[in-house]
Scaffold this motif. Structure first.
Motif, PDB file in Angstrom:
ATOM      1  N   CYS A  77      67.906  70.531  73.404  1.00  0.00           N
ATOM      2  CA  CYS A  77      67.448  71.717  74.111  1.00  0.00           C
ATOM      3  C   CYS A  77      67.590  72.534  74.408  1.00  0.00           C
ATOM      4  O   CYS A  77      66.985  73.108  75.872  1.00  0.00           O
ATOM      5  CB  CYS A  77      65.590  71.497  73.312  1.00  0.00           C
ATOM      6  N   PRO A  79      69.755  74.024  77.729  1.00  0.00           N
ATOM      7  CA  PRO A  79      70.409  75.498  77.767  1.00  0.00           C
ATOM      8  C   PRO A  79      71.738  75.179  78.605  1.00  0.00           C
ATOM      9  O   PRO A  79      71.677  76.228  79.752  1.00  0.00           O
ATOM     10  CB  PRO A  79      69.930  76.472  79.059  1.00  0.00           C
ATOM     11  N   CYS A  80      72.806  74.628  77.722  1.00  0.00           N
ATOM     12  CA  CYS A  80      74.139  73.891  78.449  1.00  0.00           C
ATOM     13  C   CYS A  80      75.292  75.430  77.073  1.00  0.00           C
ATOM     14  O   CYS A  80      76.368  74.667  77.733  1.00  0.00           O
ATOM     15  CB  CYS A  80      74.491  73.126  78.278  1.00  0.00           C
ATOM     16  N   PHE A 551      65.469  79.810  85.445  1.00  0.00           N
ATOM     17  CA  PHE A 551      65.223  79.566  84.040  1.00  0.00           C
ATOM     18  C   PHE A 551      64.320  80.510  83.556  1.00  0.00           C
ATOM     19  O   PHE A 551      63.560  81.089  84.318  1.00  0.00           O
ATOM     20  CB  PHE A 551      64.293  78.522  84.716  1.00  0.00           C
ATOM     21  N   GLU A 557      64.930  77.279  76.765  1.00  0.00           N
ATOM     22  CA  GLU A 557      66.189  77.335  76.565  1.00  0.00           C
ATOM     23  C   GLU A 557      66.698  78.070  77.385  1.00  0.00           C
ATOM     24  O   GLU A 557      68.101  78.044  76.406  1.00  0.00           O
ATOM     25  CB  GLU A 557      65.555  76.952  75.496  1.00  0.00           C
ATOM     26  N   LEU A 558      66.468  79.383  78.022  1.00  0.00           N
ATOM     27  CA  LEU A 558      66.890  80.411  78.550  1.00  0.00           C
ATOM     28  C   LEU A 558      67.424  79.631  80.211  1.00  0.00           C
ATOM     29  O   LEU A 558      66.768  79.951  80.908  1.00  0.00           O
ATOM     30  CB  LEU A 558      66.906  81.823  78.642  1.00  0.00           C
ATOM     31  N   TRP A 571      73.388  81.533  79.328  1.00  0.00           N
ATOM     32  CA  TRP A 571      72.752  79.976  79.070  1.00  0.00           C
ATOM     33  C   TRP A 571      72.131  79.655  78.196  1.00  0.00           C
ATOM     34  O   TRP A 571      71.485  79.880  78.323  1.00  0.00           O
ATOM     35  CB  TRP A 571      73.397  78.751  79.571  1.00  0.00           C
ATOM     36  N   ARG A 572      71.927  79.461  76.488  1.00  0.00           N
ATOM     37  CA  ARG A 572      71.163  79.113  76.066  1.00  0.00           C
ATOM     38  C   ARG A 572      71.234  77.479  75.424  1.00  0.00           C
ATOM     39  O   ARG A 572      72.289  76.917  75.701  1.00  0.00           O
ATOM     40  CB  ARG A 572      71.246  80.088  75.090  1.00  0.00           C
ATOM     41  N   SER A 573      70.817  77.422  74.563  1.00  0.00           N
ATOM     42  CA  SER A 573      70.682  75.800  74.118  1.00  0.00           C
ATOM     43  C   SER A 573      71.353  75.415  72.914  1.00  0.00           C
ATOM     44  O   SER A 573      71.269  76.509  72.484  1.00  0.00           O
ATOM     45  CB  SER A 573      69.191  74.960  73.622  1.00  0.00           C
TER      46      SER A 573
END
Length: 613
Positions: A77, A79-80, A551, A557-558, A571-573
């Motif tokens: 979870c 965001p990478c 964030f 997660e974004l 970036w999203r998870s």
């Protein structure tokens, strides 16, 4: 076919304890027994502490339901995963800011534009909505932006190009309904940025030199726009006047709306978390995240009058006027010029006189305004947070000043009417020394914790010359300050690096979500840490310095990152990427036999009710 002998669960568990987590998950697909063992809580607790290298003294996240799910949260979870690169800016991107709803965000750049982006497109991609250039107002570039509490206005801070190639700042307020410019506020120096106090009022700053290394920072409350009430209500109001010594100035002001914090945040305060779990009768109180910084007054005439007043007061106390009094000159350039024309003995005497003047003519702090409230007692508090310093021009201290309820509007008395004639300056209510050069600040969503990026000074160093601060470390320390106790937590985060010297340091914007904290760095990466476990979870690659991260307040997660490479990366998870890529499930085919039997059963029941055989 006969099955072979089954290994006992205890032996399977011993084997799984010696496997990496991905091998355990694959092994769990073999049979029902192995699947049950692969979800064992003791197994995943051991895997969790060993894989993430977390000290055993750190307990599990209080909101976690199992060790397996907690491992999965940190692994799946974050965001990478880079999903999109936005290239609409033509120069370095300096700052990113989300709206409070998370439906839009803004970006500021060296190309002197502020751009607005939409995050709610059906295809999941982010698109450009609007772009405004500030060059027509003689700006050099835009550097900071912030949405007000109801997302109806956007505050944009930039560098204003004045005469003689000097620079000060300016704040613009833009309506998000029709993108019209509502107001402009001068802001000196430019690195105080700007901030919202509430939906309709913003805070700015002004700087007046009253000596070669002594200045006065005045903080102003400004209405975001003029309306029908302007003839009867003040448009601007002075909040505080604070003395600066040793070439220091107030910068980077933020507003923290600190609630009573009956329930602690999810980070670090383990004892308080245990108490909160035992006291479940308390109602949880939360607040929407607001990230704030500073600004100044109105007309040039008011600024000149204010500066003349400061200089008159300084002459009465024996301070000399600055040799190079250019009202829009940058802070560091001013003190450097003064340093060339004034000897070290004269500068030392000026600092000594300024300290005496401050002690004699500063309004005493109200101890009741800053003392931490007991749980469940006292009213909510609003703090003004900013960087400052007393030893050198490098910002190395966090200043805290309580804003009282009657100061949150331009109505009422202006600064000075409630004080005696001898009280020329306002005191700071509290000061926290970071012992290093501060290069970034950010608040947790509930405003309980302040996160501070700094580059440490050598241990035990003594500053004898305010214009020669100690060398700073390349490692960036991320400090955590509890605004309830007004103390720094014992733990700090480290992974990111910076390389510029003291006189070239620039701000690296960080951001905090419910569970994570992220920051940019000069090593061409952004970083993400878990707030509870204090571990670095991801590195986000760019082609140049990462200046800002943000964030989404609607979905942690974004994450966005902005860089000197002129791009914004989205970036999203892994979990969100996997869900987005999964094909839509087709509707389940109906079983004709079961459907016919169901209809036949219903019709039979209906006939029985009607008395038919």
């Amino acid at each position: 076919m006969e099955c072979g002998p089954v290994l006992p669960d205890s032996l399977v568990l011993e084997i799984f304890l010696r496997l990496p987590h991905d091998a355990v998950l694959r092994a769990g697909l073999t049979c029902r027994q192995w699947l049950a063992v692969s979800r064992d809580e003791f197994l995943w607790k051991e895997l969790f502490y060993s894989y993430y290298r977390i000290p055993r003294s750190v307990p599990r996240h209080p909101a976690a339901v199992s060790w397996y799910r907690e491992f999965k949260r940190l692994f799946d979870c974050i965001p990478c995963v880079e999903v999109q690169t936005l290239r609409e800016h033509s120069d370095q991107v300096l700052h990113l800011a989300f709206s409070h709803r998370g439906h839009r965000f803004s970006s500021c750049s060296k190309d002197c534009t502020v751009k607005l982006w939409d995050t709610e497109r059906p295809d999941g991609n982010i698109s450009l909505v609007h772009s405004s250039s500030m060059r027509q107002f003689n700006w050099g570039y835009t550097q900071f932006s912030q949405f007000n509490a109801d997302d109806s206005l956007l505050l944009v801070s930039g560098v204003y190009l004045g005469p003689h190639h000097s620079s000060s700042g300016e704040i613009a307020v833009i309506s998000l309904e029709n993108y019209t410019l509502l107001s402009r506020v001068r802001n000196k120096p430019y690195d105080v940025f700007g901030c919202w106090l509430n939906e309709t009022h913003l805070i700015s700053g002004n700087l007046h030199w009253i000596g070669n290394m002594t200045s006065c920072s005045v903080l102003w409350l400004n209405k975001a726009f003029q309306d029908i009430e302007s003839e009867n209500v003040n448009v601007v109001k002075r909040l505080f006047k604070i003395q600066n010594i040793n070439a220091s100035t107030i910068r980077t002001v933020m507003v923290a709306h600190c609630r009573r914090h009956d329930n602690p945040d999810l980070v670090l305060d383990y004892e308080a978390q245990s108490q909160a779990q035992r006291q479940k009768g308390h109602q949880q109180r939360q607040h929407q995240p607001l990230l704030f910084d500073l600004g100044t007054s109105g007309s040039e005439e008011e600024e000149e009058e204010e500066e003349e007043a400061c200089q008159r007061e300084a002459r009465c106390q024996g301070l000399s006027a600055p040799h190079h009094a250019q009202p829009t000159i940058s802070t560091l350039e001013h003190v450097m010029q003064s340093r060339k024309n004034v000897g070290p003995m004269e500068l030392e005497i000026e600092t000594h006189v300024a300290q005496m003047m401050g002690r004699a003519h500063t309004k005493a702090p109200d101890s009741n305004l800053i003392e931490p409230s007991e749980p469940g007692e006292g009213e909510d508090k609003t703090y003004l947070l900013f960087t400052t310093g007393s030893l050198t021009y490098s910002p190395h201290q966090i200043g805290i000043k309580r804003i009282k309820p009657d100061q949150m509007t331009t109505c009422g008395p202006v600064l000075g009417e409630e004080r005696s004639s001898d009280e020329f300056f306002d005191s700071l209510d509290h000061v926290i020394d970071i012992h290093g050069h501060i290069i970034g600040m950010g608040l947790s969503p509930d405003h309980r914790y302040l996160y501070v990026n700094s580059r440490a000074w050598p241990a035990g160093c003594v500053i004898s010359d305010p214009m020669s601060p100690p060398p700073i470390a390349e490692e960036i320390d991320l400090h955590v300050i509890d605004l309830k106790s007004l103390r720094e937590e014992r733990r700090s985060l480290r992974a990111h690096r910076a390389f510029t010297p003291n006189d070239e340091c620039f701000f690296i914007f960080l951001d905090v979500s419910r569970d994570f904290v992220a920051s940019g760095a000069e090593d061409k990466h952004g970083y993400i840490w878990d707030r509870h476990y204090n571990i670095c979870l991801a590195r986000l690659a760019h082609d140049d310095v990462v200046n800002s991260v943000a964030f989404s307040p609607a979905d942690q997660e974004l994450l966005l990152s902005a860089s000197d490479d002129s791009t914004i990366k989205v970036w999203r998870s892994p979990r969100m990427v996997r869900l987005a890529q999964a094909p839509a499930r087709p509707p389940r085919p109906r079983n004709l036999l079961s459907s016919w039997l169901s209809r036949n059963k219903n019709s039979t029941s209906a006939s029985s009710v009607n008395g038919k055989p």
